[in-house]
Design a protein around this motif. Structure first.
Motif, short mmCIF file in Angstrom:
data_model
loop_
_atom_site.label_atom_id
_atom_site.label_comp_id
_atom_site.label_asym_id
_atom_site.label_seq_id
_atom_site.Cartn_x
_atom_site.Cartn_y
_atom_site.Cartn_z
N ARG A 53 0.82 -1.21 0.00
CA ARG A 53 0.00 0.00 0.00
C ARG A 53 0.85 1.26 0.00
O ARG A 53 0.43 2.29 -0.54
N ALA A 54 2.07 1.17 0.57
CA ALA A 54 2.98 2.32 0.47
C ALA A 54 3.44 2.50 -0.97
O ALA A 54 3.51 3.63 -1.47
N TRP A 55 3.75 1.39 -1.65
CA TRP A 55 4.11 1.49 -3.07
C TRP A 55 2.97 2.12 -3.86
O TRP A 55 3.21 2.97 -4.74
N ALA A 56 1.76 1.70 -3.58
CA ALA A 56 0.60 2.23 -4.32
C ALA A 56 0.48 3.74 -4.11
O ALA A 56 0.19 4.49 -5.06
N ALA A 57 0.72 4.19 -2.89
CA ALA A 57 0.64 5.63 -2.61
C ALA A 57 1.75 6.37 -3.34
O ALA A 57 1.54 7.49 -3.85
N MET A 58 2.93 5.78 -3.39
CA MET A 58 4.04 6.42 -4.11
C MET A 58 3.73 6.57 -5.59
O MET A 58 4.07 7.58 -6.22
N GLU A 59 3.09 5.56 -6.17
CA GLU A 59 2.77 5.59 -7.59
C GLU A 59 1.73 6.67 -7.93
O GLU A 59 1.67 7.15 -9.06
N GLU A 60 0.96 7.07 -6.93
CA GLU A 60 -0.07 8.08 -7.16
C GLU A 60 0.48 9.50 -7.10
O GLU A 60 -0.22 10.45 -7.48
N ARG A 61 1.72 9.66 -6.62
CA ARG A 61 2.28 10.98 -6.43
C ARG A 61 3.27 11.34 -7.54
O ARG A 61 3.95 10.47 -8.06
N GLU A 62 3.32 12.61 -7.85
CA GLU A 62 4.28 13.10 -8.82
C GLU A 62 5.66 13.09 -8.17
O GLU A 62 5.86 13.71 -7.12
N PRO A 63 6.65 12.38 -8.73
CA PRO A 63 7.96 12.30 -8.08
C PRO A 63 8.65 13.66 -8.03
O PRO A 63 8.57 14.45 -8.98
N HIS A 64 9.30 13.93 -6.89
CA HIS A 64 10.01 15.20 -6.71
C HIS A 64 11.44 15.11 -7.22
O HIS A 64 12.05 16.12 -7.54
N SER A 65 11.98 13.91 -7.22
CA SER A 65 13.38 13.76 -7.62
C SER A 65 13.63 12.30 -7.97
O SER A 65 12.78 11.44 -7.75
N LEU A 66 14.81 12.03 -8.47
CA LEU A 66 15.25 10.66 -8.70
C LEU A 66 15.92 10.10 -7.46
O LEU A 66 15.61 9.00 -7.01
N TYR A 67 16.83 10.89 -6.88
CA TYR A 67 17.67 10.36 -5.81
C TYR A 67 16.90 10.13 -4.52
O TYR A 67 17.08 9.11 -3.86
N THR A 68 16.03 11.06 -4.13
CA THR A 68 15.24 10.88 -2.91
C THR A 68 13.87 10.31 -3.26
O THR A 68 12.83 10.87 -2.93
N ASN A 69 13.89 9.16 -3.92
CA ASN A 69 12.65 8.54 -4.40
C ASN A 69 12.83 7.03 -4.33
O ASN A 69 13.72 6.47 -4.97
N PHE A 70 11.97 6.37 -3.55
CA PHE A 70 12.07 4.92 -3.44
C PHE A 70 11.52 4.19 -4.66
O PHE A 70 11.93 3.07 -4.96
N LEU A 71 10.58 4.80 -5.36
CA LEU A 71 9.84 4.07 -6.39
C LEU A 71 10.73 3.44 -7.47
O LEU A 71 10.48 2.29 -7.86
N PRO A 72 11.79 4.11 -7.95
CA PRO A 72 12.62 3.46 -8.98
C PRO A 72 13.34 2.21 -8.50
O PRO A 72 13.88 1.45 -9.31
N TRP A 73 13.35 1.98 -7.18
CA TRP A 73 14.03 0.80 -6.63
C TRP A 73 13.11 -0.41 -6.49
O TRP A 73 13.56 -1.49 -6.12
N ARG A 74 11.83 -0.22 -6.81
CA ARG A 74 10.89 -1.33 -6.62
C ARG A 74 11.24 -2.52 -7.50
O ARG A 74 11.14 -3.67 -7.09
N ASP A 75 11.66 -2.25 -8.73
CA ASP A 75 12.01 -3.33 -9.66
C ASP A 75 13.36 -2.98 -10.29
O ASP A 75 13.44 -2.06 -11.11
N THR A 76 14.39 -3.71 -9.90
CA THR A 76 15.73 -3.44 -10.43
C THR A 76 16.20 -4.53 -11.38
O THR A 76 17.38 -4.61 -11.70
N ASP A 77 15.27 -5.37 -11.85
CA ASP A 77 15.66 -6.46 -12.75
C ASP A 77 16.32 -5.94 -14.02
O ASP A 77 17.22 -6.59 -14.58
N GLU A 78 15.88 -4.79 -14.49
CA GLU A 78 16.43 -4.24 -15.73
C GLU A 78 17.53 -3.22 -15.48
O GLU A 78 18.00 -2.56 -16.40
#
Length: 359
Positions: free
Chosen positions: A211-236
């Motif tokens: 549910r925290a991931w879902a909330a993050m996906e609903e928000r406009e990201p403020h930055s790359l570095y201080t943002n957890f969302l890009p770390w959710r899937d690092t397979d690529e």
């Protein structure tokens, strides 16, 4: 002897792992295998399931590159936008600091705080929850500057009873690995490499709920570095070039931790803390916070007006490095970090022998 409450002494096997040939994290598949093993090991430490069916105890574990404070800011940056209502429950410097991060990212912070030597203000929390609704709530498990271990369960109970939709963010940087953290009840549980794991500073760890991931996906990201969302899937690939040596070091440190076993590690922390306070009592020293709320990972002795003098003499006369307090308590608290590799009775005795000499 380094006996601060982070960074802690790094044992030889971890230093050896750091000295091996550098791996390119962007192109070498071996690095991905190490990173995946690291997150699996961290899941064991957090006490969560990363692969099971969706449920209360299922969490994804991520390890961004950046010292532990990155996790505190990233949690707010990832969940807060202008207008987000955030309750910051605090009895210490880091608990107060969450409110500053909320303001920085445009959120509306309600700070429910008390004196640094008090327990979490549960009555005030209950009152505020009766009058307001919140999107996010923050708190700190171990307030390192005062050596206080907060019992989070009553606060988590009140939050759940008031509104089961409130997302919880917990700073467990100084407790994770040395004491049980109720991660299964926390949406974003934060740790770091340089405390109870005895790896070098440089990595944030986080166990994040669906549910925290879902909330993050609903928000406009403020930055790359201080943002957890890009770390959710690092397979690529990773969001940026990862800190290879620090990842290898933390993986090695967790290997030692798991070889010893969860119960043994926690017992070692408990015994070291008990010995530290026993020796302190013999010297007429008492913990700044109530002994019943003092952390197994750090002891903060009250030494009004003497902390910096004692720190200097211990370093110069005994080659023992301790930490003083922070902010307005800078000269009133002397902190011993019996965490990670240093959570050993014999190391505590060496420190207390030196402290006895300079008092």
């Amino acid at each position: 002897m380094l006996m601060t409450p982070g960074p802690t002494a790094v044992p030889a096997p971890v230093r050896d792992a750091m000295s091996r040939e550098l791996i390119n994290p962007d192109v070498d598949p071996e690095f991905h295998r190490i990173y995946d093993r690291l997150t699996d090991r961290l899941a064991t430490v957090y006490g969560v399931d990363t692969d099971g069916p969706a449920g209360e105890s299922t969490r994804d574990v991520v390890v961004p590159g950046g010292e532990g404070i990155l996790g505190l800011e990233a949690a707010i940056a990832s969940l807060v936008e202008p207008g987000t209502e955030v309750l910051c429950l605090s009895n210490g410097l880091y608990g107060d600091g969450f409110a500053d991060f909320v303001a920085d990212y445009g959120g509306e912070a309600t700070l429910v705080s008390t004196d640094y030597d008090d327990s979490l203000p549960l009555a005030e929390l209950e009152s505020v929850l009766d009058d307001h609704s919140f999107d996010v709530a923050t708190m700190v498990h171990c307030e390192t500057p005062t050596g206080t271990l907060n019992d989070l369960e009553p606060a988590l109970d009140l939050l759940a009873e008031a509104d089961g939709e409130i997302l919880t963010v917990v700073d467990a940087v100084s407790s994770l690995g040395g004491v049980r953290v109720p991660t299964e009840r926390i949406d974003v549980c934060l740790g770091a490499s340089q405390k109870c794991f005895s790896a070098p500073p440089g990595l944030t760890t986080a166990a994040i709920s669906d549910r925290a991931w879902a909330a993050m996906e609903e928000r406009e990201p403020h930055s790359l570095y201080t943002n957890f969302l890009p770390w959710r899937d690092t397979d690529e690939g990773f969001p940026y070039t990862h800190l290879t040596t620090e990842v290898v070091a933390l993986d090695a440190a967790l290997g030692l931790w798991l070889d010893e076993g969860l119960d043994a590690v926690r017992e070692r922390h408990r015994a070291a803390a008990a010995r530290c306070r026993e020796r302190g009592a013999e010297l007429g020293l008492a913990p700044y916070s109530d002994p019943e709320r003092s952390s197994p990972t750090v002891t903060a002795f009250a030494v009004p007006g003497r902390a910096q003098e004692l720190q200097t003499r211990l370093r110069e006369e005994h080659d023992v490095l301790l930490a003083t307090g922070l902010a307005y308590l800078a000269d009133d608290i002397l902190r011993i970090g019996h965490m990670g590799h240093n959570a050993r009775v014999e190391r505590v005795d060496e420190v207390m022998d030196a402290l006895e000499d300079v008092l």
